[in-house]
Scaffold this active site. Structure first.
Site, PDB file in Angstrom:
ATOM      1  N   GLU A  58       6.361 -35.459 -11.833  1.00  0.00           N
ATOM      2  CA  GLU A  58       6.468 -35.037 -13.247  1.00  0.00           C
ATOM      3  C   GLU A  58       7.701 -35.718 -13.881  1.00  0.00           C
ATOM      4  O   GLU A  58       8.720 -35.916 -13.205  1.00  0.00           O
ATOM      5  CB  GLU A  58       6.665 -33.508 -13.237  1.00  0.00           C
ATOM      6  N   VAL A 112      10.758 -26.353  -7.880  1.00  0.00           N
ATOM      7  CA  VAL A 112      12.068 -25.825  -7.506  1.00  0.00           C
ATOM      8  C   VAL A 112      11.993 -24.526  -6.709  1.00  0.00           C
ATOM      9  O   VAL A 112      12.969 -24.156  -6.066  1.00  0.00           O
ATOM     10  CB  VAL A 112      12.956 -25.598  -8.754  1.00  0.00           C
ATOM     11  N   CYS A 156       2.716 -29.503 -12.091  1.00  0.00           N
ATOM     12  CA  CYS A 156       3.696 -28.568 -11.552  1.00  0.00           C
ATOM     13  C   CYS A 156       3.327 -27.095 -11.769  1.00  0.00           C
ATOM     14  O   CYS A 156       2.371 -26.616 -11.183  1.00  0.00           O
ATOM     15  CB  CYS A 156       5.079 -28.918 -12.108  1.00  0.00           C
ATOM     16  N   LYS A 174       0.974 -30.993 -20.248  1.00  0.00           N
ATOM     17  CA  LYS A 174       1.176 -29.781 -19.437  1.00  0.00           C
ATOM     18  C   LYS A 174       0.866 -28.513 -20.247  1.00  0.00           C
ATOM     19  O   LYS A 174       1.456 -28.284 -21.312  1.00  0.00           O
ATOM     20  CB  LYS A 174       2.615 -29.752 -18.937  1.00  0.00           C
TER      21      LYS A 174
END
Ligand code: ACM
Length: 261
Positions: A38, A169, A142, A109
């Protein structure tokens, strides 16, 4: 058909170095499909829209043009994340570049993560599936993984392979990404970045472990947590299209959508 996922440390606000790196990977890796993270051209943790707007690029910008030329010349499908400028808006987009330029497009996205909503618009493309050379390719980005509807929509639209450029993350996505593959009987390729980026008051650590999942949810290939790596697997797109898993059950025919409302 060969698929490679490239895991590397995209550098914050450094389009020149990031783009040089992406294009050299495209030149060097001998695979039919290349999946990058990304926001691979820009780095991730933008909180200042003005700064982001200076690195954002239209879909007919220079980076895309160079990637398109390589895609056509080398006959490779290339997917990478970039901040997309469209009119006065900026989207967290994936460039989906096919050797046949007429098929090339963006996915914007849909579900924005954390502070992305302060600088990006919510995506408005829906979930495209594009067919090329015997492959039906779908894209999500993501945080879309947390919404099973994203992968399901792509699978119902016929995707054999879902690519997922990422800057992940949390430590939880690894527990469920394979389920997205299994429950839809599709291949999934996740390209994550590595490294740390600082924001105004906090920092984000991107945790690698990029992966290629087979349509039974198993790993075909998996990268480390913190090293630059290219992982590669052979995929057989047509094998995903029969959604049965025994002589009686078929995961699409067995759905009961009337009870899902
Ligand atoms: C994310 O959507 N970058 C976690």
């Amino acid at each position: 058909m060969n698929l490679s996922v490239i895991q590397f440390e995209t550098l914050f606000n450094n389009k020149v170095d990031n783009t040089t790196k992406i294009l050299s990977f495209v030149n060097d890796i001998d695979s039919d499909i290349l999946v990058f993270p990304e926001l691979a051209t820009s780095g991730y943790y933008f909180t200042d829209k003005n700064m982001l707007s200076k690195i954002a690029e239209e879909f007919d910008g220079n980076t895309i043009k160079k990637a398109q030329k390589l895609s056509t010349d080398l006959d490779k499908i290339i997917i990478f994340g970039f901040p997309e400028l469209f009119k006065d808006k900026i989207y967290n987009s994936a460039a989906i570049i096919f050797p046949n330029q007429n098929l090339s497009s963006v996915y914007r996205k849909t579900h924005l993560f954390y502070k992305e909503r302060f600088v990006f618009e919510e995506g408005n493309t829906g979930f495209p599936v594009i067919e090329y050379n015997g492959l039906k390719l779908g894209t999500m980005i993501c945080y879309d993984w947390r919404f099973p509807e994203a992968a399901r929509t792509l699978a119902l639209k016929g995707a054999d392979l879902i690519v997922c450029p990422s800057n992940l993350v949390t430590g939880v996505w690894q527990n469920v990404m394979s389920s997205r593959a299994l429950e839809n009987k599709v291949y999934i390729a996740v390209s994550n970045k590595i490294g740390i980026e600082s924001g105004e008051n906090d920092m984000l650590t991107f945790n690698g472990e990029s992966a290629i999942y087979s349509y039974d949810g198993s790993y075909l290939a998996k990268a480390s947590k913190d090293k630059e790596e290219v992982i590669t697997a052979e995929i057989y797109p047509a094998e995903t299209r029969d959604k049965s898993f025994n002589e009686i059950n078929d995961i699409f025919n067995d759905r009961r959508p009337e009870f899902y409302k």
